[in-house]
Motif scaffolding. Structure first.
Motif, PDB file in Angstrom:
ATOM      1  N   LEU A 136      -9.691   5.961  -1.537  1.00 51.78           N
ATOM      2  CA  LEU A 136      -9.674   5.407  -0.384  1.00 51.78           C
ATOM      3  C   LEU A 136     -11.707   5.340  -0.270  1.00 51.78           C
ATOM      4  O   LEU A 136     -12.297   4.201   0.292  1.00 51.78           O
ATOM      5  N   ALA A 137     -12.337   6.615  -0.305  1.00 47.15           N
ATOM      6  CA  ALA A 137     -13.285   6.815  -0.395  1.00 47.15           C
ATOM      7  C   ALA A 137     -14.333   6.133  -1.550  1.00 47.15           C
ATOM      8  O   ALA A 137     -15.813   5.675  -1.190  1.00 47.15           O
ATOM      9  N   GLY A 138     -13.452   6.315  -2.567  1.00 47.63           N
ATOM     10  CA  GLY A 138     -14.785   5.878  -3.615  1.00 47.63           C
ATOM     11  C   GLY A 138     -14.323   4.482  -3.443  1.00 47.63           C
ATOM     12  O   GLY A 138     -16.198   3.667  -4.183  1.00 47.63           O
ATOM     13  N   ARG A 139     -13.772   3.868  -2.586  1.00 46.91           N
ATOM     14  CA  ARG A 139     -13.919   1.802  -2.293  1.00 46.91           C
ATOM     15  C   ARG A 139     -13.024   1.634  -4.160  1.00 46.91           C
ATOM     16  O   ARG A 139     -13.950   0.371  -3.691  1.00 46.91           O
ATOM     17  N   ARG A 140     -13.170   1.506  -5.041  1.00 51.13           N
ATOM     18  CA  ARG A 140     -13.019   0.890  -6.251  1.00 51.13           C
ATOM     19  C   ARG A 140     -11.816   0.195  -6.180  1.00 51.13           C
ATOM     20  O   ARG A 140     -11.452  -0.523  -7.054  1.00 51.13           O
ATOM     21  N   VAL A 141     -10.456   1.559  -5.790  1.00 49.16           N
ATOM     22  CA  VAL A 141      -9.369   0.219  -5.508  1.00 49.16           C
ATOM     23  C   VAL A 141      -8.871   0.734  -4.639  1.00 49.16           C
ATOM     24  O   VAL A 141      -8.362   1.987  -3.939  1.00 49.16           O
ATOM     25  N   MET A 142      -8.752  -0.704  -3.893  1.00 47.64           N
ATOM     26  CA  MET A 142      -8.315  -0.792  -2.906  1.00 47.64           C
ATOM     27  C   MET A 142      -7.377  -2.265  -2.541  1.00 47.64           C
ATOM     28  O   MET A 142      -7.324  -2.435  -3.310  1.00 47.64           O
ATOM     29  N   PRO A 143      -5.658  -1.427  -1.955  1.00 43.00           N
ATOM     30  CA  PRO A 143      -5.338  -1.875  -1.603  1.00 43.00           C
ATOM     31  C   PRO A 143      -5.519  -3.596  -0.385  1.00 43.00           C
ATOM     32  O   PRO A 143      -5.968  -3.334   0.072  1.00 43.00           O
ATOM     33  N   ALA A 144      -4.341  -4.374  -0.918  1.00 40.65           N
ATOM     34  CA  ALA A 144      -4.479  -6.072  -0.379  1.00 40.65           C
ATOM     35  C   ALA A 144      -5.007  -5.327   1.546  1.00 40.65           C
ATOM     36  O   ALA A 144      -5.355  -6.007   2.183  1.00 40.65           O
ATOM     37  N   ASP A 145      -4.166  -4.877   1.825  1.00 40.28           N
ATOM     38  CA  ASP A 145      -4.018  -4.116   3.493  1.00 40.28           C
ATOM     39  C   ASP A 145      -5.349  -4.103   4.138  1.00 40.28           C
ATOM     40  O   ASP A 145      -6.026  -4.066   5.213  1.00 40.28           O
ATOM     41  N   LEU A 146      -6.192  -3.672   2.533  1.00 39.70           N
ATOM     42  CA  LEU A 146      -7.427  -2.941   3.205  1.00 39.70           C
ATOM     43  C   LEU A 146      -8.178  -3.962   2.865  1.00 39.70           C
ATOM     44  O   LEU A 146      -9.830  -3.135   2.152  1.00 39.70           O
ATOM     45  N   GLY A 147      -8.499  -4.880   2.078  1.00 35.06           N
ATOM     46  CA  GLY A 147      -9.265  -5.818   2.180  1.00 35.06           C
ATOM     47  C   GLY A 147      -9.352  -5.776   0.312  1.00 35.06           C
ATOM     48  O   GLY A 147     -10.550  -6.637  -0.143  1.00 35.06           O
ATOM     49  N   GLY A 148      -8.540  -4.976  -0.371  1.00 35.73           N
ATOM     50  CA  GLY A 148      -8.956  -5.007  -1.886  1.00 35.73           C
ATOM     51  C   GLY A 148      -7.888  -5.997  -2.711  1.00 35.73           C
ATOM     52  O   GLY A 148      -7.381  -7.095  -1.997  1.00 35.73           O
ATOM     53  N   GLN A 149      -8.243  -5.485  -4.029  1.00 32.67           N
ATOM     54  CA  GLN A 149      -6.830  -6.653  -4.684  1.00 32.67           C
ATOM     55  C   GLN A 149      -5.731  -5.511  -5.340  1.00 32.67           C
ATOM     56  O   GLN A 149      -5.311  -6.179  -6.416  1.00 32.67           O
ATOM     57  N   ALA A 150      -6.292  -3.741  -5.739  1.00 31.37           N
ATOM     58  CA  ALA A 150      -5.185  -3.014  -6.730  1.00 31.37           C
ATOM     59  C   ALA A 150      -3.867  -3.494  -5.835  1.00 31.37           C
ATOM     60  O   ALA A 150      -3.437  -3.633  -4.617  1.00 31.37           O
ATOM     61  N   THR A 151      -3.127  -3.327  -6.647  1.00 23.98           N
ATOM     62  CA  THR A 151      -1.257  -2.920  -6.726  1.00 23.98           C
ATOM     63  C   THR A 151      -0.939  -1.588  -6.792  1.00 23.98           C
ATOM     64  O   THR A 151      -2.105  -0.752  -6.339  1.00 23.98           O
ATOM     65  N   THR A 152       0.000  -1.932  -6.415  1.00 27.39           N
ATOM     66  CA  THR A 152       0.845  -0.183  -5.381  1.00 27.39           C
ATOM     67  C   THR A 152       0.596   0.081  -6.931  1.00 27.39           C
ATOM     68  O   THR A 152      -0.282   1.775  -6.876  1.00 27.39           O
ATOM     69  N   ALA A 153       0.623  -0.698  -8.313  1.00 29.37           N
ATOM     70  CA  ALA A 153       0.559   0.850  -9.546  1.00 29.37           C
ATOM     71  C   ALA A 153      -0.156   1.442  -9.457  1.00 29.37           C
ATOM     72  O   ALA A 153      -0.825   2.247  -9.756  1.00 29.37           O
ATOM     73  N   GLU A 154      -1.648   0.457  -9.325  1.00 29.62           N
ATOM     74  CA  GLU A 154      -2.962   1.231  -9.863  1.00 29.62           C
ATOM     75  C   GLU A 154      -3.660   1.941  -8.542  1.00 29.62           C
ATOM     76  O   GLU A 154      -3.730   2.565  -9.657  1.00 29.62           O
ATOM     77  N   VAL A 155      -2.561   1.780  -7.643  1.00 24.52           N
ATOM     78  CA  VAL A 155      -4.003   2.497  -6.337  1.00 24.52           C
ATOM     79  C   VAL A 155      -2.646   3.886  -6.866  1.00 24.52           C
ATOM     80  O   VAL A 155      -3.536   5.247  -6.990  1.00 24.52           O
ATOM     81  N   THR A 156      -1.358   3.993  -7.496  1.00 25.55           N
ATOM     82  CA  THR A 156      -1.057   5.311  -7.283  1.00 25.55           C
ATOM     83  C   THR A 156      -1.664   6.127  -8.958  1.00 25.55           C
ATOM     84  O   THR A 156      -1.763   7.320  -8.819  1.00 25.55           O
TER      85      THR A 156
ATOM     86  N   ASN B 290       1.008  -1.115  -0.369  1.00 30.42           N
ATOM     87  CA  ASN B 290      -0.034   0.270  -0.149  1.00 30.42           C
ATOM     88  C   ASN B 290       0.579   1.069  -0.182  1.00 30.42           C
ATOM     89  O   ASN B 290       1.748   1.247   0.853  1.00 30.42           O
ATOM     90  N   PRO B 291       1.126   2.166  -0.980  1.00 30.52           N
ATOM     91  CA  PRO B 291       2.181   3.373  -0.970  1.00 30.52           C
ATOM     92  C   PRO B 291       1.290   4.522  -0.235  1.00 30.52           C
ATOM     93  O   PRO B 291       1.983   5.486  -0.637  1.00 30.52           O
ATOM     94  N   ILE B 292       0.082   4.160   0.149  1.00 32.51           N
ATOM     95  CA  ILE B 292      -0.729   5.463   1.126  1.00 32.51           C
ATOM     96  C   ILE B 292       0.121   6.657   1.952  1.00 32.51           C
ATOM     97  O   ILE B 292       0.114   7.384   2.083  1.00 32.51           O
ATOM     98  N   GLY B 293       0.600   5.660   2.743  1.00 33.38           N
ATOM     99  CA  GLY B 293       1.595   5.911   3.852  1.00 33.38           C
ATOM    100  C   GLY B 293       2.907   6.926   2.785  1.00 33.38           C
ATOM    101  O   GLY B 293       2.356   8.367   4.069  1.00 33.38           O
ATOM    102  N   ALA B 294       3.044   6.267   2.353  1.00 37.23           N
ATOM    103  CA  ALA B 294       3.673   7.258   1.611  1.00 37.23           C
ATOM    104  C   ALA B 294       3.206   8.796   0.526  1.00 37.23           C
ATOM    105  O   ALA B 294       4.017   9.498   0.265  1.00 37.23           O
TER     106      ALA B 294
END
Ligand code: NAD
Ligand code: IPM
Ligand code: MN
Length: 358
Positions: A326-346, A294-298
């Motif tokens: 995050l509020a959209g909940r469509r692109v969620m990284p794995a640690d938040l229960g989703g499947q988005a990769t670092t690149a997809e979140v970016t 998850n790149p959000i902390g960075a």
């Protein structure tokens, strides 16, 4: 237009992955923000550098960093190298060498992020942990005697100086004073640690008298863990020693959704040296190289860096983009229960920034 010169130290494992993502996001933010000018110089220091050169950064590393306006850091730590050498050789060397004594660690439940605490949502958990970052349990004072013999002794001494405690208390009170709730909780363990922690409590009480508009309370660190879980609404700003705050801030991150979200600023408030911004997580041995950190902390740490550089509106834009994704909940990284990769979140955060009406 001032150009802010940033030294990037991606470091090891997922640290390097999330810093690369952060620089990408900052690049898009810069394109979209008239007047925002950032330059990056990247330093390949860390565990691979150690394998080649026998040290984590060059001997004149601090001198080379000193002229920068800020440092954007990933993480260090390698499963095959001794942590106490790699950490002290780079990250702790920078924090201590640049007297970054105020470590600021916000934890907030953002909209769209599942909170593990039942019935707790945005607005219910909104804390800033202020960590003493230059001494205490991390003073590095101590040594080992009779090495390798049956009578070997290891001494690890916590050092609390009145000057060190006073400056972090003043910093924490000033921060609390500038928040709407104006409440500061002092974390201690003075029931058992009867020297350093008693000085800590005394200086907290003394400093409270300078900040009459800030309400205060005091918690033993063990009981503080239960209060964080059971009464999250009762906390606002928290001040704690180096080790106590280290532990409590990982708990705070998990309670706000995930360790992968949590940002931090290692500040030298006097600005005699550059300050350093990084996610609070480490190099993530178990997920490094998989592209799923998850790149959000960075990203949030980058927003703190922009704030520190006097770029408040750009910082708010970046935080707003993070919150929107995050509020959209469509692109969620794995640690938040989703499947988005670092690149997809970016890509998602960059997309919001590109569409943002700045
Ligand atoms: P860690 O923070 O690296 O990982 C703990 C757990 O959280 C792991 O399961 C990891 O996969 C998960 N996690 C962490 N960040 C994540 C992210 N962005 N997205 C998704 N999941 C994430 O802590 P650790 O395993 O105790 O330490 C690993 C190494 O990192 C050690 O060498 C440690 O000393 C070092 N470390 C360095 C720093 C730093 O440089 N600032 C901070 C903490 C730990
Ligand atoms: C953190 C980390 C570091 C710390 C370690 C890696 C030395 O856990 O930044 O929280 O305790 O300062
Ligand atoms: Mn930690």
């Amino acid at each position: 237009m001032a150009t802010h010169r940033i030294a990037a130290i991606p470091g090891d494992g997922i640290g390097a992955e999330v810093v690369a993502a952060g620089i990408e996001v900052l690049g898009v933010l810069q394109e979209r923000t008239p007047g925002l000018s950032l330059t990056f110089e990247s330093f390949p220091w860390g565990s691979d550098f150690y394998r080649t050169h026998g040290r984590m950064m060059p001997e004149d590393g601090l001198r080379r960093l000193k002229g920068f306006d800020a440092i954007y850091f990933g993480a260090v730590g390698d499963p095959d190298l001794p942590d106490h050498e790699t950490l002290w050789g780079l990250r702790l060397a920078i924090c201590q060498g640049f007297d970054q004594y105020a470590n600021v660690r916000p934890a907030r439940v953002l909209a769209g992020v599942p909170c593990p605490l039942v019935g707790v949502g945005p607005g219910d958990l909104d804390w800033i942990i202020v960590r003493e970052n230059s001494e205490g349990e991390y003073s590095g004072a101590g040594g080992r005697v009779h090495r390798g013999l049956a009578e070997e002794v290891a001494v690890e001494t916590s050092v609390f100086t009145a000057a060190g405690v006073r400056r972090i208390m003043r910093f924490a009170f000033a921060l609390a004073h500038n928040r709407p709730r104006r409440h500061l909780t002092c974390v201690t363990k003075s029931n058992a640690q009867r020297h350093g922690m008693v000085l800590w409590d005394e200086i907290f009480a003394e400093t409270a008298r300078e900040f009459a508009d800030v309400t205060t309370d005091k918690m033993l660190v063990d009981a503080m863990t239960t209060r964080m879980v059971l009464k999250p609404r009762s906390l606002d700003v928290v001040v704690a020693s180096n080790l106590h705050a280290d532990i409590l801030s990982d708990l705070a991150a998990a309670l706000s959704g995930s360790l992968g979200l949590a940002p931090t600023a290692n500040l030298n408030p006097e600005q005699s040296f550059p300050s350093m911004f990084e996610p609070i997580h480490g190099s993530g041995f178990d997920i490094a190289g998989k592209g799923i950190a998850n790149p959000i902390g960075a990203f949030w740490s980058a927003a703190m860096m922009l704030d520190h550089l006097g770029e408040g509106p750009a910082a708010a834009t970046l935080l707003g983009a993070i919150e929107q994704v995050l509020a959209g909940r469509r692109v969620m990284p794995a640690d938040l229960g989703g499947q988005a990769t670092t690149a997809e979140v970016t890509v998602a955060v960059c997309g919001v920034l590109r569409g943002a009406n700045l």
